[in-house]
Design a protein around this motif. Structure first.
Motif, PDB file in Angstrom:
ATOM      1  N   ILE A 146       0.834  -1.195   0.000  1.00 16.65           N
ATOM      2  CA  ILE A 146       0.000   0.000   0.000  1.00 16.65           C
ATOM      3  C   ILE A 146       0.875   1.253   0.000  1.00 16.65           C
ATOM      4  O   ILE A 146       1.681   1.472   0.910  1.00 16.65           O
ATOM      5  N   GLY A 147       0.738   2.065  -1.045  1.00 21.34           N
ATOM      6  CA  GLY A 147       1.356   3.385  -1.057  1.00 21.34           C
ATOM      7  C   GLY A 147       2.868   3.396  -1.127  1.00 21.34           C
ATOM      8  O   GLY A 147       3.499   4.257  -0.513  1.00 21.34           O
ATOM      9  N   HIS A 148       3.451   2.470  -1.867  1.00 20.31           N
ATOM     10  CA  HIS A 148       4.893   2.567  -2.088  1.00 20.31           C
ATOM     11  C   HIS A 148       5.249   1.904  -3.410  1.00 20.31           C
ATOM     12  O   HIS A 148       4.500   1.083  -3.940  1.00 20.31           O
ATOM     13  N   ASN A 149       6.415   2.277  -3.926  1.00 21.21           N
ATOM     14  CA  ASN A 149       6.872   1.839  -5.231  1.00 21.21           C
ATOM     15  C   ASN A 149       8.176   1.065  -5.057  1.00 21.21           C
ATOM     16  O   ASN A 149       9.262   1.621  -5.147  1.00 21.21           O
ATOM     17  N   ALA A 150       8.057  -0.229  -4.781  1.00 21.60           N
ATOM     18  CA  ALA A 150       9.229  -1.039  -4.441  1.00 21.60           C
ATOM     19  C   ALA A 150      10.265  -1.054  -5.555  1.00 21.60           C
ATOM     20  O   ALA A 150      11.468  -1.057  -5.288  1.00 21.60           O
ATOM     21  N   GLY A 151       9.835  -1.064  -6.807  1.00 17.51           N
ATOM     22  CA  GLY A 151      10.773  -1.187  -7.915  1.00 17.51           C
ATOM     23  C   GLY A 151      11.762  -0.057  -8.009  1.00 17.51           C
ATOM     24  O   GLY A 151      12.860  -0.220  -8.563  1.00 17.51           O
ATOM     25  N   THR A 152      11.426   1.100  -7.459  1.00 18.90           N
ATOM     26  CA  THR A 152      12.324   2.256  -7.460  1.00 18.90           C
ATOM     27  C   THR A 152      12.908   2.521  -6.082  1.00 18.90           C
ATOM     28  O   THR A 152      14.098   2.789  -5.947  1.00 18.90           O
ATOM     29  N   ASN A 153      12.094   2.455  -5.043  1.00 19.60           N
ATOM     30  CA  ASN A 153      12.534   2.883  -3.724  1.00 19.60           C
ATOM     31  C   ASN A 153      13.132   1.763  -2.875  1.00 19.60           C
ATOM     32  O   ASN A 153      13.844   2.050  -1.908  1.00 19.60           O
ATOM     33  N   ALA A 154      12.839   0.522  -3.188  1.00 24.42           N
ATOM     34  CA  ALA A 154      13.445  -0.619  -2.478  1.00 24.42           C
ATOM     35  C   ALA A 154      13.538  -1.794  -3.435  1.00 24.42           C
ATOM     36  O   ALA A 154      12.894  -2.822  -3.245  1.00 24.42           O
ATOM     37  N   PRO A 155      14.348  -1.670  -4.497  1.00 27.55           N
ATOM     38  CA  PRO A 155      14.338  -2.688  -5.561  1.00 27.55           C
ATOM     39  C   PRO A 155      14.680  -4.100  -5.098  1.00 27.55           C
ATOM     40  O   PRO A 155      14.217  -5.070  -5.702  1.00 27.55           O
ATOM     41  N   ARG A 156      15.478  -4.240  -4.038  1.00 30.25           N
ATOM     42  CA  ARG A 156      15.801  -5.598  -3.588  1.00 30.25           C
ATOM     43  C   ARG A 156      14.579  -6.307  -3.010  1.00 30.25           C
ATOM     44  O   ARG A 156      14.577  -7.531  -2.861  1.00 30.25           O
ATOM     45  N   MET A 157      13.543  -5.549  -2.699  1.00 30.15           N
ATOM     46  CA  MET A 157      12.298  -6.154  -2.237  1.00 30.15           C
ATOM     47  C   MET A 157      11.637  -6.966  -3.348  1.00 30.15           C
ATOM     48  O   MET A 157      10.821  -7.860  -3.070  1.00 30.15           O
ATOM     49  N   MET A 158      11.974  -6.660  -4.602  1.00 35.51           N
ATOM     50  CA  MET A 158      11.334  -7.362  -5.703  1.00 35.51           C
ATOM     51  C   MET A 158      11.659  -8.857  -5.692  1.00 35.51           C
ATOM     52  O   MET A 158      10.841  -9.673  -6.139  1.00 35.51           O
ATOM     53  N   THR A 159      12.814  -9.250  -5.169  1.00 37.13           N
ATOM     54  CA  THR A 159      13.175 -10.674  -5.148  1.00 37.13           C
ATOM     55  C   THR A 159      12.195 -11.500  -4.318  1.00 37.13           C
ATOM     56  O   THR A 159      11.651 -12.502  -4.816  1.00 37.13           O
ATOM     57  N   PRO A 160      11.920 -11.148  -3.050  1.00 37.39           N
ATOM     58  CA  PRO A 160      10.930 -11.945  -2.316  1.00 37.39           C
ATOM     59  C   PRO A 160       9.530 -11.844  -2.906  1.00 37.39           C
ATOM     60  O   PRO A 160       8.745 -12.799  -2.793  1.00 37.39           O
ATOM     61  N   LEU A 161       9.198 -10.722  -3.565  1.00 35.86           N
ATOM     62  CA  LEU A 161       7.884 -10.614  -4.196  1.00 35.86           C
ATOM     63  C   LEU A 161       7.788 -11.552  -5.398  1.00 35.86           C
ATOM     64  O   LEU A 161       6.759 -12.228  -5.601  1.00 35.86           O
ATOM     65  N   VAL A 162       8.843 -11.618  -6.198  1.00 35.79           N
ATOM     66  CA  VAL A 162       8.864 -12.546  -7.334  1.00 35.79           C
ATOM     67  C   VAL A 162       8.726 -13.980  -6.838  1.00 35.79           C
ATOM     68  O   VAL A 162       7.945 -14.782  -7.381  1.00 35.79           O
TER      69      VAL A 162
ATOM     70  N   ARG B 125       5.185 -14.715  -5.766  1.00 35.77           N
ATOM     71  CA  ARG B 125       4.258 -14.893  -6.897  1.00 35.77           C
ATOM     72  C   ARG B 125       4.459 -16.247  -7.566  1.00 35.77           C
ATOM     73  O   ARG B 125       3.492 -16.884  -8.005  1.00 35.77           O
ATOM     74  N   LYS B 126       5.699 -16.699  -7.642  1.00 36.93           N
ATOM     75  CA  LYS B 126       5.956 -18.015  -8.233  1.00 36.93           C
ATOM     76  C   LYS B 126       5.314 -19.127  -7.407  1.00 36.93           C
ATOM     77  O   LYS B 126       4.997 -20.183  -7.938  1.00 36.93           O
TER      78      LYS B 126
ATOM     79  N   GLY C  97       2.462 -18.704  -6.064  1.00 41.49           N
ATOM     80  CA  GLY C  97       1.030 -18.492  -6.184  1.00 41.49           C
ATOM     81  C   GLY C  97       0.429 -17.600  -5.119  1.00 41.49           C
ATOM     82  O   GLY C  97      -0.801 -17.543  -4.961  1.00 41.49           O
ATOM     83  N   VAL C  98       1.260 -16.886  -4.377  1.00 45.81           N
ATOM     84  CA  VAL C  98       0.760 -15.991  -3.334  1.00 45.81           C
ATOM     85  C   VAL C  98       0.132 -14.764  -3.986  1.00 45.81           C
ATOM     86  O   VAL C  98       0.768 -14.113  -4.833  1.00 45.81           O
ATOM     87  N   PRO C  99      -1.105 -14.399  -3.628  1.00 45.88           N
ATOM     88  CA  PRO C  99      -1.696 -13.180  -4.187  1.00 45.88           C
ATOM     89  C   PRO C  99      -0.996 -11.942  -3.638  1.00 45.88           C
ATOM     90  O   PRO C  99      -0.699 -11.864  -2.441  1.00 45.88           O
ATOM     91  N   ILE C 100      -0.715 -10.996  -4.524  1.00 48.25           N
ATOM     92  CA  ILE C 100      -0.117  -9.721  -4.135  1.00 48.25           C
ATOM     93  C   ILE C 100      -1.051  -8.615  -4.585  1.00 48.25           C
ATOM     94  O   ILE C 100      -1.373  -8.491  -5.773  1.00 48.25           O
ATOM     95  N   VAL C 101      -1.498  -7.809  -3.626  1.00 47.72           N
ATOM     96  CA  VAL C 101      -2.420  -6.713  -3.889  1.00 47.72           C
ATOM     97  C   VAL C 101      -1.640  -5.408  -3.787  1.00 47.72           C
ATOM     98  O   VAL C 101      -1.056  -5.101  -2.743  1.00 47.72           O
TER      99      VAL C 101
ATOM    100  N   GLY D 185      12.185 -13.379 -20.175  1.00 53.69           N
ATOM    101  CA  GLY D 185      10.953 -13.668 -19.450  1.00 53.69           C
ATOM    102  C   GLY D 185      10.722 -12.667 -18.338  1.00 53.69           C
ATOM    103  O   GLY D 185      11.519 -11.758 -18.096  1.00 53.69           O
ATOM    104  N   SER D 186       9.610 -12.834 -17.627  1.00 53.24           N
ATOM    105  CA  SER D 186       9.287 -11.933 -16.532  1.00 53.24           C
ATOM    106  C   SER D 186       8.233 -12.583 -15.651  1.00 53.24           C
ATOM    107  O   SER D 186       7.669 -13.625 -15.989  1.00 53.24           O
ATOM    108  N   THR D 187       7.972 -11.947 -14.508  1.00 55.19           N
ATOM    109  CA  THR D 187       6.959 -12.421 -13.572  1.00 55.19           C
ATOM    110  C   THR D 187       5.908 -11.340 -13.390  1.00 55.19           C
ATOM    111  O   THR D 187       6.247 -10.169 -13.169  1.00 55.19           O
TER     112      THR D 187
END
Length: 759
Positions: A218-234, A237-238, A240-244, A270-272
């Motif tokens: 909620i209310g943040h842009n991980a890809g720019t402000n905390a890019p290393r957060m993208m690894t656990p998010l990816v 998602r692999k 099957g965890v829903p991400i809102v 490829g991408s996720t």
């Protein structure tokens, strides 16, 4: 602010991937540090190496992967740059001339190399010895009639050891005036959450992402402000965890992301897909979304379904009945109107939450930077408490803090409202009586400057005057001071908007080695998930005339407090002695500090809610009420929109790396306004038109920023966005959360005016 080659083109590729790899290589080449920078990157965020000087996201415990991101590489490259700002540079450029240059130009000049003093007669900075610089600071501070006439700012990049000693120095001097960078971002976390769960920090650790069954962003842009957060998010998602994702503007990294360390994805392009549900909320609509989700839970309970964790609620919480009354009183038409999304989507979000047995809610400044940001944070806690999402794997609340060690600074004493028990400990450990009255947060410090009651400003890192609200008034405030001191690695605007006397004191950077008479020293950093790790620089200092921040603090104290009870000289040489004192002042958190910090990945500080222990006055987690659906004062003028100031992808805080914002498709320009197509049409405007933004604060002052180019962007209706700090002049000093003092930079009421004057 543009570079003359402006263009706007939608970015439809996945974030990360080859684009991030290319950007990393480009910045290393631009700063002429391909070899040195590449070697240093291998040590960044690794055991035995140094902590990234940018974001505060924690490191993975797996050492087989590189632990840096594109933005971390940019921060390192600009820190390790070959370019230098020498005495010849200052002899060539007057301060008046430098003020005409852009923030980007100032950043690109390189590293500061020796202490400098402002010479009013010539309007130039001139060299000064370290001894004379400290003597000048001591002279000004000792001359003040009241210690509260001085303001002591701290940047979140400051290490624990330095921040701790800074807090001791300032309190022995006699004030609690600690304006801090956290005042402008996550202070609502620090001030709001303790009333809910007993601690002003997140309760999640990195391992929890492996066990979560749902994740809300909620209310943040991980890809720019905390890019290393993208690894656990990816990885989530692999599985099957829903991400809102909840945001007024879609962010590319939360839609599609290619993990640069995934060899298969990189090789196959490829991408996720990250977001399973994108909630296109309008600015300020988060409260209605949260209350709407809670309303669904109560509706399901009323229908006879068991969706709440009643055992947890009965044993661990207080205030449930009052919350239920508040939520059930909300009408769906009002919730939908306030959120800016339809009822069906609110219900879908609620169903995702209900189905999950372990949920993490992450949030950023899109939550905190509102007039009731502290109470909005409490509503997130309410939602989590209803299903017992504390004290179990895969669950909890996770503020995503931006700056490396901004959380650690607060933990070790940078706090304008210190607790009495802490002050008692300082007295007992150091032998002096610290001041007991509260000091100034950031907004109050600027107000004191304007009132003439503040005389001296010392900035331990950062770019204070560019980060704070109400730019023109803040410039005026700083120029009224008798002395300004900027302790920094790079030249920035804060050194040019200065007091009658001014000093620039250059420091050894995070990536550089610290050598003292006792040998090589290391510092410690606390990440946003309360893990404390060692940081050891690996590069040679940029100049032989630099000093470590810790030594600068000690020598300021020695010059200011000749009768001090503190053995400052010993701390210059041996940082282990500082850690011993931290452990003495904070025994519950830092017991056995010297031994625990030897662990390769450091240690976690105790966060009681992880044990379902609540350090609140009643010993319970508390459901707290925020009446109504508004988190900002209403605006009467229907033509007004809500402005959120945002950062570009080529930016870290006030540091501008380029004029580009790749993921939003902006190139060569920062003076832009992201705007919904219908809002553009309603005003008789068109994409590409030049417009002015204006607002009027409660003080009656008209504020304007001219020369903005409209970009047709998928913003939510009634919401616009533009870059920080360029749009800071529109943020009135008095427009802030009264509980925390955090400026409401994500909800500024503005009017869009065409260049011909039409609205």
């Amino acid at each position: 602010m543009a570079d003359g080659t402006s263009r706007y083109k939608p970015y439809n590729h996945p974030a990360g991937g080859w684009g991030a790899a290319a950007a990393t290589a480009k910045v290393l080449m631009e700063q002429s540090v391909v070899g040195k920078g590449s070697r240093a990157l291998l040590s960044m965020n690794q055991p035995g190496g140094f902590k990234c000087p940018s974001c505060a996201f924690p490191d993975a415990t797996c050492t087989k992967k590189l632990e840096f991101c594109e933005n971390g590489a940019k921060a390192l490259a600009h820190e390790a740059t070959k370019f230098r700002v020498t005495r010849d540079f200052f002899a060539e450029h007057s301060v008046t001339a430098l003020m005409e240059q852009s923030d980007y130009w100032l950043e690109m000049q390189g590293r500061l190399t020796e202490p400098m003093r402002y010479d009013a007669a010539t309007d130039h900075y001139v060299p000064v010895s370290w001894e004379d610089a400290f003597a000048l600071i001591g002279k000004h501070l000792r001359a003040l009639e009241d210690p509260n006439q001085a303001e002591f700012y701290t940047s979140g990049r400051t290490a624990n050891e330095t921040a701790f000693l800074y807090s001791i120095f300032v309190r022995e001097y006699g004030t609690n005036n600690f304006p801090d960078c956290s005042n402008m971002c996550h202070e609502p976390t620090s001030r709001g959450l303790p009333h809910s769960i007993g601690v002003g920090k997140g309760t999640v650790i990195l391992d929890d992402f492996e066990h979560a069954e749902a994740i809300f962003l909620i209310g943040h842009n991980a890809g720019t402000n905390a890019p290393r957060m993208m690894t656990p998010l990816v990885e989530a998602r692999k599985r099957g965890v829903p991400i809102v994702a909840v945001n007024p503007m879609p962010e590319r990294a939360l839609i599609q992301f290619t993990e640069p360390q995934d060899i298969v994805q990189m090789a196959t392009f490829g991408s996720t897909e990250i977001t399973s549900e994108f909630v296109h909320i309008k600015i300020g609509g988060d409260l209605a979304l949260l209350k709407g989700m809670m309303k669904v839970l109560f509706e399901r309970e009323a229908a006879g379904e068991a969706v709440l964790d009643h055992d947890f609620i009965d044993e661990h919480t207080d205030g449930f009945a009052a919350l239920k009354v508040d939520i059930e009183a909300q009408a769906w038409p009002d919730l939908v109107a306030a959120a800016g999304i339809d009822e069906a989507q609110i219900r879908r979000c609620a169903e995702i939450y209900i189905a999950s047995k372990a949920t993490i809610i992450c949030y950023g400044m899109g939550i905190t930077q509102h007039q009731q940001g502290s109470q909005l944070v409490q509503q997130i806690a309410n939602l989590l408490l209803l299903k017992g999402n504390f004290g179990k794997p895969g669950a909890g609340i996770s503020p995503i803090r931006g700056h490396s060690n901004v959380q650690g600074d607060r933990t070790v004493g940078i706090d304008e409202k210190p607790g009495q028990a802490y002050l008692d400990k300082v007295r007992d450990v150091f032998g002096f009586e610290p001041p007991r009255e509260h000091g100034h947060h950031t907004v109050e410090s600027v107000e004191a400057m304007l009132a003439g009651t503040a005389k001296v400003f010392i900035g331990l890192g950062g770019n204070f005057v560019r980060a704070v609200p109400d730019t023109e008034r803040s410039y005026d405030a700083m120029r009224r001071l008798d002395l300004t001191v900027g302790i920094a690695t790079k030249l920035n605007r804060g050194h040019l908007v200065h007091g009658k006397d001014a000093l620039i004191l250059p420091v050894i950077a995070r990536s550089e080695r610290i050598e003292t008479a006792k040998g090589e020293q290391f510092v410690t950093i606390e990440d946003s998930m309360s893990n404390v790790t060692a940081s050891r620089g690996v590069l040679d200092p940029a100049s032989e005339n630099l000093l470590p921040e810790t030594e600068i603090v000690c020598r300021m104290a020695m010059a200011t407090l000749p009768e001090s009870k503190v053995d400052w000289a010993s701390y210059i040489e041996d940082y282990g002695l500082i850690r011993d004192k931290i452990a003495a002042v904070y025994p519950a958190l830092y017991e056995d500090f010297a031994e625990r910090i030897k662990a390769p990945h450091g240690f976690h500080l105790d966060i009681p809610p992880r044990r379902r222990v609540w350090a609140t006055p009643n010993g319970k987690a508390n459901f707290l009420i925020l009446p109504g659906l508004a988190v900002n004062a209403p605006v009467d003028d229907p033509a007004m929109l809500r402005l959120a100031t945002v950062r570009s992808h080529d930016q870290f805080n006030t540091t501008i790396y380029s004029y580009n914002d790749r993921y939003r498709g902006v190139y060569g320009d920062r003076m832009v306004l992201f705007m919904n197509a219908d809002d553009i049409a309603d005003r008789g405007l068109a994409a590409g038109a030049k417009v002015t933004l204006e607002t009027i604060g409660s003080d009656g002052i008209a504020r304007r920023v001219e020369g903005l180019t409209i970009i047709d962007y998928p913003m939510s209706r009634g919401s616009v966005a533009g870059y920080y700090p360029e749009l800071n002049p529109l943020l009135p000093l008095a427009f802030y959360d009264k509980i925390s003092g955090c400026p409401a930079a994500k909800s500024i009421p503005v009017r869009v005016v065409a260049s011909d004057g039409a609205a």
